[in-house]
Design a protein around this motif. Structure first.
Motif, PDB file in Angstrom:
ATOM      1  N   LEU A  47      44.228  31.895  25.745  1.00  0.00           N
ATOM      2  CA  LEU A  47      43.784  30.878  27.765  1.00  0.00           C
ATOM      3  C   LEU A  47      44.938  32.049  28.543  1.00  0.00           C
ATOM      4  O   LEU A  47      44.152  32.755  29.734  1.00  0.00           O
ATOM      5  CB  LEU A  47      43.885  29.945  27.472  1.00  0.00           C
ATOM      6  N   PRO A  48      46.230  32.130  28.677  1.00  0.00           N
ATOM      7  CA  PRO A  48      46.849  32.530  29.963  1.00  0.00           C
ATOM      8  C   PRO A  48      46.316  33.907  30.229  1.00  0.00           C
ATOM      9  O   PRO A  48      46.854  34.280  30.924  1.00  0.00           O
ATOM     10  CB  PRO A  48      48.074  32.351  30.025  1.00  0.00           C
ATOM     11  N   ALA A  49      46.224  34.216  28.506  1.00  0.00           N
ATOM     12  CA  ALA A  49      45.953  35.894  28.641  1.00  0.00           C
ATOM     13  C   ALA A  49      44.721  36.310  29.512  1.00  0.00           C
ATOM     14  O   ALA A  49      43.766  37.768  29.959  1.00  0.00           O
ATOM     15  CB  ALA A  49      45.627  36.242  27.153  1.00  0.00           C
ATOM     16  N   ASP A  50      44.145  34.998  29.655  1.00  0.00           N
ATOM     17  CA  ASP A  50      42.670  35.373  30.137  1.00  0.00           C
ATOM     18  C   ASP A  50      42.642  35.387  31.756  1.00  0.00           C
ATOM     19  O   ASP A  50      42.919  34.697  32.413  1.00  0.00           O
ATOM     20  CB  ASP A  50      41.586  34.423  29.853  1.00  0.00           C
ATOM     21  N   PRO A  51      42.137  36.883  32.333  1.00  0.00           N
ATOM     22  CA  PRO A  51      42.228  36.932  33.708  1.00  0.00           C
ATOM     23  C   PRO A  51      41.279  35.798  34.823  1.00  0.00           C
ATOM     24  O   PRO A  51      41.477  35.476  35.420  1.00  0.00           O
ATOM     25  CB  PRO A  51      41.753  37.974  34.023  1.00  0.00           C
ATOM     26  N   ASP A  52      40.493  35.807  34.290  1.00  0.00           N
ATOM     27  CA  ASP A  52      39.046  34.790  34.971  1.00  0.00           C
ATOM     28  C   ASP A  52      40.026  33.226  34.784  1.00  0.00           C
ATOM     29  O   ASP A  52      39.910  32.767  35.431  1.00  0.00           O
ATOM     30  CB  ASP A  52      38.055  34.715  34.019  1.00  0.00           C
ATOM     31  N   PHE A  53      40.474  32.620  33.549  1.00  0.00           N
ATOM     32  CA  PHE A  53      40.850  31.189  33.535  1.00  0.00           C
ATOM     33  C   PHE A  53      42.455  31.715  34.323  1.00  0.00           C
ATOM     34  O   PHE A  53      42.707  30.622  34.708  1.00  0.00           O
ATOM     35  CB  PHE A  53      41.501  30.895  31.857  1.00  0.00           C
ATOM     36  N   LEU A  54      43.287  32.837  34.487  1.00  0.00           N
ATOM     37  CA  LEU A  54      44.244  32.193  35.365  1.00  0.00           C
ATOM     38  C   LEU A  54      43.799  32.254  36.588  1.00  0.00           C
ATOM     39  O   LEU A  54      43.777  31.489  37.652  1.00  0.00           O
ATOM     40  CB  LEU A  54      45.141  33.826  34.923  1.00  0.00           C
ATOM     41  N   GLU A  55      42.469  32.714  37.135  1.00  0.00           N
ATOM     42  CA  GLU A  55      42.699  32.545  38.281  1.00  0.00           C
ATOM     43  C   GLU A  55      42.012  31.940  38.522  1.00  0.00           C
ATOM     44  O   GLU A  55      41.888  30.913  40.697  1.00  0.00           O
ATOM     45  CB  GLU A  55      41.060  34.037  38.152  1.00  0.00           C
ATOM     46  N   GLY A  56      41.228  31.021  37.412  1.00  0.00           N
ATOM     47  CA  GLY A  56      40.916  29.130  38.093  1.00  0.00           C
ATOM     48  C   GLY A  56      41.766  28.288  38.139  1.00  0.00           C
ATOM     49  O   GLY A  56      41.742  27.672  39.430  1.00  0.00           O
ATOM     50  N   VAL A  57      42.877  29.233  37.238  1.00  0.00           N
ATOM     51  CA  VAL A  57      43.983  27.545  37.289  1.00  0.00           C
ATOM     52  C   VAL A  57      44.773  28.016  38.958  1.00  0.00           C
ATOM     53  O   VAL A  57      45.048  27.105  39.663  1.00  0.00           O
ATOM     54  CB  VAL A  57      45.305  27.968  36.832  1.00  0.00           C
ATOM     55  N   VAL A  58      44.585  29.215  39.143  1.00  0.00           N
ATOM     56  CA  VAL A  58      45.128  29.860  41.207  1.00  0.00           C
ATOM     57  C   VAL A  58      44.386  28.878  41.547  1.00  0.00           C
ATOM     58  O   VAL A  58      45.292  28.089  42.854  1.00  0.00           O
ATOM     59  CB  VAL A  58      45.525  30.707  40.742  1.00  0.00           C
ATOM     60  N   THR A  59      43.329  29.040  41.634  1.00  0.00           N
ATOM     61  CA  THR A  59      42.136  28.236  42.662  1.00  0.00           C
ATOM     62  C   THR A  59      42.175  26.857  42.102  1.00  0.00           C
ATOM     63  O   THR A  59      43.006  25.954  43.360  1.00  0.00           O
ATOM     64  CB  THR A  59      40.785  28.851  42.456  1.00  0.00           C
ATOM     65  N   THR A  60      42.406  26.349  41.442  1.00  0.00           N
ATOM     66  CA  THR A  60      42.727  24.933  41.398  1.00  0.00           C
ATOM     67  C   THR A  60      44.135  24.480  42.238  1.00  0.00           C
ATOM     68  O   THR A  60      44.072  23.278  42.717  1.00  0.00           O
ATOM     69  CB  THR A  60      42.448  24.432  39.835  1.00  0.00           C
ATOM     70  N   LEU A  61      44.929  24.830  41.627  1.00  0.00           N
ATOM     71  CA  LEU A  61      46.152  24.229  42.065  1.00  0.00           C
ATOM     72  C   LEU A  61      46.542  24.687  43.393  1.00  0.00           C
ATOM     73  O   LEU A  61      46.942  23.980  43.995  1.00  0.00           O
ATOM     74  CB  LEU A  61      47.399  25.574  41.051  1.00  0.00           C
ATOM     75  N   GLY A  62      45.895  25.861  43.687  1.00  0.00           N
ATOM     76  CA  GLY A  62      45.829  25.243  45.153  1.00  0.00           C
ATOM     77  C   GLY A  62      44.968  24.591  45.790  1.00  0.00           C
ATOM     78  O   GLY A  62      45.997  24.568  46.796  1.00  0.00           O
TER      79      GLY A  62
END
Length: 258
Positions: A47-62
């Motif tokens: 999953l960390p290689a998936d840009p969509d997932f990484l964008e989601g993580v950044v949004t959630t953490l923000g």
């Protein structure tokens, strides 16, 4: 002691995963399609290689960090004020005890109706859920202040504000830190829950919804695992900071070895 606890915890987790793997592969009917832990963990690694997932993580953490900061900025001064003014606390306490038990997830549909801006709605829900543990722990901290220390400072001519700054706030600080740590876990739960219920452009919850619509149970559970990992890492980080900053408090309460 800490290393032994971590080792036992890791052994328990590995044992659970092995049993779950065996049960799903050999003990579950073929009609029930459920991914084995090995499949879920493999997807979690990818999953960390998936840009969509990484964008989601950044949004959630923000949203999570912003909501937690706002809750702290609201709850700590309010807790200090109520703790320093017992008559005000007694007047407001029934309202606090009425609102506090309301499940925070239950207010998400109401927040969706009342707050049209998506990000503001999600942050507001996080703030509401996070305020309570911080506020209650701040109140407990203010009540735990040694009255003899306050009277000693007053006897030297210090006023109420000086006593508050020099005695009450430092004494209550460990309780505040504990409240923030508890609130961090609750805030992450609400951040993901709000995304699951309200949707949006990005977020871990949004990613889980999209994976579910594509019948990718393995991706749903892998993303959920990452949410759990983030929660564990945040708790460990805050706990480490709490122990280092307030070692004196742990020694005073006899918890230095825990």
């Amino acid at each position: 002691m800490t290393g032994a606890r971590l080792l036992r915890g890791a052994a328990g987790a590995v044992g659970f995963l092995v049993l779950a793997e065996l049960f799903i592969r050999f003990g579950v009917s073929e009609d029930l399609k459920f991914p084995a832990p090995s499949v879920i963990l493999l997807e979690a690694v990818r999953l960390p290689a998936d840009p969509d997932f990484l964008e989601g993580v950044v949004t959630t953490l923000g949203n999570w960090v912003l909501g937690l900061l706002v809750a702290t900025a609201v709850a700590v001064p309010l807790g200090v004020l109520l703790g320093a003014l017992p008559p005000v606390e007694r007047a407001i306490r029934p309202l606090l005890e009425f609102l506090r038990p309301i499940p925070s997830v239950a207010i998400i549909p109401l927040a969706i109706l009342l707050i049209p801006v998506d990000e503001l709605m999600k942050v507001s829900v996080i703030v509401y859920a996070s305020v309570w543990p911080i506020l209650i722990n701040t109140l407990y901290g203010m009540h735990d202040v040694d009255p003899l220390a306050k009277e000693s400072l007053r006897s030297f001519g210090f006023g109420s504000l000086a006593v508050l700054v020099r005695v009450s706030l430092p004494s209550a600080a460990p309780f505040v830190a504990t409240g923030v740590r508890i609130a961090a876990g609750i805030a992450l739960v609400l951040a993901v829950s709000a995304e699951l219920l309200a949707g949006g452009v990005a977020g871990i919850g949004v990613y889980v919804n999209i994976a579910g619509s594509g019948n990718r149970t393995d991706l749903m559970l892998a993303a959920t695992c990452w949410a759990g990992v983030l929660g564990v890492l945040a708790n460990m980080l805050l706990l480490t900071g709490e122990r280092r900053l307030f070692r004196w408090h742990r020694m005073r309460t006899g918890a230095a070895q825990s």
